[in-house]
Design a protein around this motif. Structure first.
Motif, PDB file in Angstrom:
ATOM      1  N   ASP A  41       0.817  -1.144   0.159  1.00  0.00           N
ATOM      2  CA  ASP A  41      -0.394   0.473   0.238  1.00  0.00           C
ATOM      3  C   ASP A  41       0.978   0.855  -0.137  1.00  0.00           C
ATOM      4  O   ASP A  41       1.273   2.135  -0.707  1.00  0.00           O
ATOM      5  CB  ASP A  41      -0.833  -0.194   1.253  1.00  0.00           C
ATOM      6  CG  ASP A  41      -2.057  -1.322   1.607  1.00  0.00           C
ATOM      7  OD1 ASP A  41      -2.076  -1.305   0.065  1.00  0.00           O
ATOM      8  OD2 ASP A  41      -2.452  -1.088   2.296  1.00  0.00           O
ATOM      9  N   GLN A  42       2.199   1.105   0.909  1.00  0.00           N
ATOM     10  CA  GLN A  42       3.105   3.054   1.065  1.00  0.00           C
ATOM     11  C   GLN A  42       3.065   2.803  -0.272  1.00  0.00           C
ATOM     12  O   GLN A  42       3.257   3.738  -0.937  1.00  0.00           O
ATOM     13  CB  GLN A  42       3.881   1.959   1.715  1.00  0.00           C
ATOM     14  CG  GLN A  42       3.459   1.768   3.438  1.00  0.00           C
ATOM     15  CD  GLN A  42       4.673   2.275   3.800  1.00  0.00           C
ATOM     16  OE1 GLN A  42       5.495   2.113   3.689  1.00  0.00           O
ATOM     17  NE2 GLN A  42       4.362   1.795   5.588  1.00  0.00           N
ATOM     18  N   ARG A  45       1.023   3.961  -2.888  1.00  0.00           N
ATOM     19  CA  ARG A  45       0.236   5.645  -2.654  1.00  0.00           C
ATOM     20  C   ARG A  45       1.887   6.694  -3.190  1.00  0.00           C
ATOM     21  O   ARG A  45       1.393   7.157  -3.510  1.00  0.00           O
ATOM     22  CB  ARG A  45       0.691   5.723  -0.915  1.00  0.00           C
ATOM     23  CG  ARG A  45      -1.576   5.438  -0.598  1.00  0.00           C
ATOM     24  CD  ARG A  45      -1.686   5.652   0.789  1.00  0.00           C
ATOM     25  NE  ARG A  45      -0.496   4.756   1.214  1.00  0.00           N
ATOM     26  CZ  ARG A  45      -0.360   3.701   3.083  1.00  0.00           C
ATOM     27  NH1 ARG A  45      -1.479   3.284   1.928  1.00  0.00           N
ATOM     28  NH2 ARG A  45       0.099   3.939   3.450  1.00  0.00           N
ATOM     29  N   ARG A  48       1.628   7.087  -6.921  1.00  0.00           N
ATOM     30  CA  ARG A  48       0.170   7.456  -7.191  1.00  0.00           C
ATOM     31  C   ARG A  48       0.950   9.170  -6.901  1.00  0.00           C
ATOM     32  O   ARG A  48       0.498   9.756  -7.830  1.00  0.00           O
ATOM     33  CB  ARG A  48      -0.292   7.104  -6.681  1.00  0.00           C
ATOM     34  CG  ARG A  48      -2.112   7.854  -6.833  1.00  0.00           C
ATOM     35  CD  ARG A  48      -3.057   7.889  -5.592  1.00  0.00           C
ATOM     36  NE  ARG A  48      -4.336   8.719  -6.443  1.00  0.00           N
ATOM     37  CZ  ARG A  48      -4.526  10.184  -5.437  1.00  0.00           C
ATOM     38  NH1 ARG A  48      -3.582  10.732  -4.605  1.00  0.00           N
ATOM     39  NH2 ARG A  48      -5.243  11.146  -5.859  1.00  0.00           N
ATOM     40  N   ASN A  49       1.399   9.856  -5.574  1.00  0.00           N
ATOM     41  CA  ASN A  49       1.583  10.914  -5.633  1.00  0.00           C
ATOM     42  C   ASN A  49       2.787  11.063  -6.207  1.00  0.00           C
ATOM     43  O   ASN A  49       3.241  12.223  -6.548  1.00  0.00           O
ATOM     44  CB  ASN A  49       2.120  11.218  -3.914  1.00  0.00           C
ATOM     45  CG  ASN A  49       1.308  11.068  -2.989  1.00  0.00           C
ATOM     46  OD1 ASN A  49      -0.075  11.320  -2.882  1.00  0.00           O
ATOM     47  ND2 ASN A  49       1.631  10.395  -1.173  1.00  0.00           N
ATOM     48  N   TRP A  54      -2.995   5.833  -9.807  1.00  0.00           N
ATOM     49  CA  TRP A  54      -2.621   5.177  -9.570  1.00  0.00           C
ATOM     50  C   TRP A  54      -1.778   3.659 -10.440  1.00  0.00           C
ATOM     51  O   TRP A  54      -1.894   3.716 -11.347  1.00  0.00           O
ATOM     52  CB  TRP A  54      -4.142   3.607  -9.440  1.00  0.00           C
ATOM     53  CG  TRP A  54      -4.430   4.922  -7.844  1.00  0.00           C
ATOM     54  CD1 TRP A  54      -6.101   5.564  -7.874  1.00  0.00           C
ATOM     55  CD2 TRP A  54      -3.728   4.772  -6.584  1.00  0.00           C
ATOM     56  NE1 TRP A  54      -6.019   6.152  -6.814  1.00  0.00           N
ATOM     57  CE2 TRP A  54      -4.715   5.839  -5.761  1.00  0.00           C
ATOM     58  CE3 TRP A  54      -3.112   4.132  -5.886  1.00  0.00           C
ATOM     59  CZ2 TRP A  54      -4.822   5.843  -4.139  1.00  0.00           C
ATOM     60  CZ3 TRP A  54      -2.679   4.332  -4.269  1.00  0.00           C
ATOM     61  CH2 TRP A  54      -3.656   5.143  -3.384  1.00  0.00           C
ATOM     62  N   ALA A  64      -8.919   3.649  -7.976  1.00  0.00           N
ATOM     63  CA  ALA A  64      -7.555   3.816  -6.280  1.00  0.00           C
ATOM     64  C   ALA A  64      -8.078   1.607  -5.395  1.00  0.00           C
ATOM     65  O   ALA A  64      -9.324   1.698  -5.883  1.00  0.00           O
ATOM     66  CB  ALA A  64      -8.315   4.523  -5.576  1.00  0.00           C
ATOM     67  N   ARG A  67      -8.800  -0.277   0.492  1.00  0.00           N
ATOM     68  CA  ARG A  67      -8.438  -0.096   1.827  1.00  0.00           C
ATOM     69  C   ARG A  67      -8.891  -1.702   1.801  1.00  0.00           C
ATOM     70  O   ARG A  67      -9.829  -2.469   2.230  1.00  0.00           O
ATOM     71  CB  ARG A  67      -8.919   0.146   2.542  1.00  0.00           C
ATOM     72  CG  ARG A  67      -7.992   1.793   2.783  1.00  0.00           C
ATOM     73  CD  ARG A  67      -7.047   2.321   3.357  1.00  0.00           C
ATOM     74  NE  ARG A  67      -6.908   3.077   3.292  1.00  0.00           N
ATOM     75  CZ  ARG A  67      -5.196   3.683   3.044  1.00  0.00           C
ATOM     76  NH1 ARG A  67      -4.663   2.685   3.397  1.00  0.00           N
ATOM     77  NH2 ARG A  67      -5.413   4.870   3.921  1.00  0.00           N
TER      78      ARG A  67
END
Length: 91
Positions: A41-42, A45, A48-49, A54, A64, A67
């Motif tokens: 997940d990290q 993310r 994505r940043n 994604w 996306a 969770r």
């Protein structure tokens, strides 16, 4: 996002992968899978940043990621904790 922010997050991700260990007599498979999921997940993310979208996989439609719920603690651990508390109170 500045290059310093990216560097810090990438360093944190690298450190998390360095700490990752396989199951053994002290670590259950569920714990290892939960840690692997968190690292994944990290990484997603961070991607994505950096890119603004994604990571794409075949058939995901670019949505996306959902969770994942936290894994429950196995009942054997609860029984062991209660057994230890009871023996400590008797002593």
């Amino acid at each position: 996002m500045t290059s310093q922010d990216i560097e810090k997050r990438l360093l944190g991700l690298c450190q998390a992968t360095d700490r990752y260990r396989l199951p053994d007599h002290r670590r259950t498979a569920e714990t290892c899978l939960a840690e692997f999921g968190e690292i994944r997940d990290q990484a997603r993310r961070l991607y994505r940043n950096i890119t603004g979208s994604w990571p794409r996989h075949a058939g995901d439609g670019g949505a996306a990621p959902a969770r994942r719920p936290k894994l429950p603690i196995p009942s054997a651990i609860h029984r062991d904790q209660e057994r230890r508390r009871a023996s400590a109170q008797r002593a």
